[in-house]
Design a protein around this motif. Structure first.
Motif, PDB file in Angstrom:
ATOM      1  N   SER A 154       0.683  -1.107  -0.092  1.00 28.28           N
ATOM      2  CA  SER A 154      -0.157   0.071  -0.002  1.00 28.28           C
ATOM      3  C   SER A 154       0.576   1.222   0.054  1.00 28.28           C
ATOM      4  O   SER A 154       0.347   2.309  -0.619  1.00 28.28           O
ATOM      5  CB  SER A 154      -0.762   0.229   1.305  1.00 28.28           C
ATOM      6  N   ASN A 155       1.939   1.292   0.838  1.00 26.15           N
ATOM      7  CA  ASN A 155       2.782   2.397   1.073  1.00 26.15           C
ATOM      8  C   ASN A 155       3.321   2.916  -0.570  1.00 26.15           C
ATOM      9  O   ASN A 155       3.982   3.977  -0.705  1.00 26.15           O
ATOM     10  CB  ASN A 155       3.694   2.557   2.198  1.00 26.15           C
ATOM     11  N   GLU A 156       3.555   1.765  -1.392  1.00 24.96           N
ATOM     12  CA  GLU A 156       4.074   2.138  -2.618  1.00 24.96           C
ATOM     13  C   GLU A 156       2.914   2.471  -3.806  1.00 24.96           C
ATOM     14  O   GLU A 156       3.281   3.180  -4.604  1.00 24.96           O
ATOM     15  CB  GLU A 156       5.059   0.816  -3.072  1.00 24.96           C
ATOM     16  N   LEU A 157       1.878   1.976  -3.362  1.00 20.78           N
ATOM     17  CA  LEU A 157       0.965   2.493  -4.393  1.00 20.78           C
ATOM     18  C   LEU A 157       0.508   3.880  -4.509  1.00 20.78           C
ATOM     19  O   LEU A 157       0.082   4.416  -5.390  1.00 20.78           O
ATOM     20  CB  LEU A 157      -0.347   1.416  -4.034  1.00 20.78           C
ATOM     21  N   VAL A 158       0.597   4.532  -3.185  1.00 22.24           N
ATOM     22  CA  VAL A 158      -0.136   5.817  -3.133  1.00 22.24           C
ATOM     23  C   VAL A 158       0.750   6.844  -3.996  1.00 22.24           C
ATOM     24  O   VAL A 158       0.205   7.624  -4.554  1.00 22.24           O
ATOM     25  CB  VAL A 158      -0.258   6.281  -1.698  1.00 22.24           C
ATOM     26  N   PRO A 159       2.215   6.584  -3.739  1.00 17.21           N
ATOM     27  CA  PRO A 159       2.941   7.637  -4.556  1.00 17.21           C
ATOM     28  C   PRO A 159       2.803   7.317  -6.186  1.00 17.21           C
ATOM     29  O   PRO A 159       2.793   8.260  -7.050  1.00 17.21           O
ATOM     30  CB  PRO A 159       4.426   7.128  -4.167  1.00 17.21           C
ATOM     31  N   LYS A 160       2.487   6.085  -6.431  1.00 17.95           N
ATOM     32  CA  LYS A 160       2.047   5.652  -7.861  1.00 17.95           C
ATOM     33  C   LYS A 160       0.935   6.577  -8.306  1.00 17.95           C
ATOM     34  O   LYS A 160       0.747   6.982  -9.457  1.00 17.95           O
ATOM     35  CB  LYS A 160       2.029   4.332  -8.131  1.00 17.95           C
ATOM     36  N   LEU A 161       0.062   6.509  -7.341  1.00 19.91           N
ATOM     37  CA  LEU A 161      -1.410   7.063  -8.015  1.00 19.91           C
ATOM     38  C   LEU A 161      -1.266   8.616  -8.031  1.00 19.91           C
ATOM     39  O   LEU A 161      -1.635   9.209  -8.901  1.00 19.91           O
ATOM     40  CB  LEU A 161      -2.460   6.984  -6.590  1.00 19.91           C
ATOM     41  N   ARG A 162      -0.388   9.158  -6.860  1.00 12.46           N
ATOM     42  CA  ARG A 162      -0.079  10.495  -6.945  1.00 12.46           C
ATOM     43  C   ARG A 162       0.633  11.276  -8.377  1.00 12.46           C
ATOM     44  O   ARG A 162       0.519  12.045  -8.835  1.00 12.46           O
ATOM     45  CB  ARG A 162       0.749  11.014  -5.947  1.00 12.46           C
ATOM     46  N   GLY A 163       1.474  10.096  -8.773  1.00 11.63           N
ATOM     47  CA  GLY A 163       2.386  10.637 -10.039  1.00 11.63           C
ATOM     48  C   GLY A 163       1.810  10.034 -11.365  1.00 11.63           C
ATOM     49  O   GLY A 163       2.398  10.323 -12.341  1.00 11.63           O
ATOM     50  N   GLY A 164       0.484   9.556 -11.157  1.00 11.06           N
ATOM     51  CA  GLY A 164      -0.225   9.129 -12.389  1.00 11.06           C
ATOM     52  C   GLY A 164       0.271   7.995 -13.192  1.00 11.06           C
ATOM     53  O   GLY A 164      -0.245   7.807 -14.306  1.00 11.06           O
TER      54      GLY A 164
END
Length: 305
Positions: free
Chosen positions: A136-146
């Motif tokens: 989960s803690n790696e998925l959120v930055p990927k969401l924010r980065g598009g």
């Protein structure tokens, strides 16, 4: 002499029945379907008449519980309504094509996503889904980065500011090997995720508050990696209160372990998610969680975190 033809079950009656069973209230179910309480009561009288069995026990204060026959019907009614809704969508949902990028921890991908993807593909065969497995803690930055359109994450992973939906909330529990007393060791050996994981923080803070000595003996970004040393009797870990692999058991206060907080499963959309495919997939995920997870504290076996 021919066999008696079974009567057909009206989906509207089944839908009201499921709502009453889930809400344990005729009044709340009536509000949700936009009918009067007397109308919903008449629906259930019709359903009981068709089936020839009582489905509810009426309690004090308007509460209701399912009879044995009601319990039997509930799961099957959910399945029938799911099939009914899938057929309806197949013929009435506007055509959607394109691709959507879905992020999920590997446990969701293995235990939960297959039925979602199967049903989604039946209605939207032209949609391509790219599944990215990561904590989960790696998925959120990927969401924010598009890099992702949609993700399933655990609560507490800095998804603030993005459109999200709470899919389920329930307790975390301690998990140990059935044939080992690893939880009696001092210091207590733990198998947890990396230091940024909110579950790891919950476990260590709980032990620190209780004054219990511990050490993080094994670290893995995937829950399967934390369960392996637990099965070997080398550590204990934490997990949602759900079905566990053979050989593992839930541990609690009677085992000398402190309580753990609840956690929440969130579905989060990126601000510039590809549309309408992202909303279409999100609707399917939300529906399956709602139907199969049940009420809080009843996380389905398919929904491991």
């Amino acid at each position: 002499m021919g066999m008696t033809r079974p009567a057909s079950l009206d989906p509207d009656l089944l839908r009201s029945f499921v709502l009453i069973a889930e809400e344990r209230s005729f009044t709340r179910a009536a509000q949700m379907v936009g009918r009067t309480q007397s109308a919903v009561s008449m629906q259930m009288q019709r359903l009981e008449s068709v089936l020839g069995e009582q489905l509810f026990h009426r309690g004090r204060g308007g509460s209701v519980d399912l009879t044995r026959h009601g319990q039997f019907l509930l799961d099957r009614a959910r399945e029938m309504l799911a099939l009914n809704d899938d057929v309806w969508r197949t013929f009435h949902t506007p055509s959607v094509s394109g691709s959507v990028r879905l992020g999920t921890p590997d446990d969701y991908a293995l235990r939960f996503l297959p039925r979602v993807l199967m049903r989604f593909a039946e209605v939207y065969p032209s949609v391509e889904i790219e599944v990215v497995c990561a904590p989960s803690n790696e998925l959120v930055p990927k969401l924010r980065g598009g890099a992702l359109d949609l993700a399933l994450v655990s609560e507490g992973n800095s998804a603030e500011g993005m459109e999200g939906e709470a899919l389920w909330r329930g307790p975390l529990v301690w998990v140990g090997a059935e044939r080992h007393a690893t939880h009696r060791l001092d210091p207590l050996p733990l198998a947890l995720s990396d230091p940024t994981c909110c579950w790891r923080k919950a476990a260590t803070e709980s032990l620190e508050t209780a004054g219990r000595r511990f050490r993080v003996a094994y670290t893995s970004a995937a829950q399967t990696g934390t369960l392996a040393p637990v099965l070997a009797g080398l550590a204990i870990t934490i997990s949602p209160e759900t079905a566990l692999p053979d050989g593992l058991v839930v541990l609690g206060r009677e085992d000398g372990l402190p309580p753990l907080p609840d956690f929440q499963v969130l579905m989060v959309k990126a601000r510039e998610a590809r549309q309408p495919v992202t909303d279409a997939l999100a609707d399917y995920i939300s529906e399956v969680f709602s139907r199969e997870a049940g009420k809080p504290g009843q996380l389905a076996p398919e929904l491991a975190a």
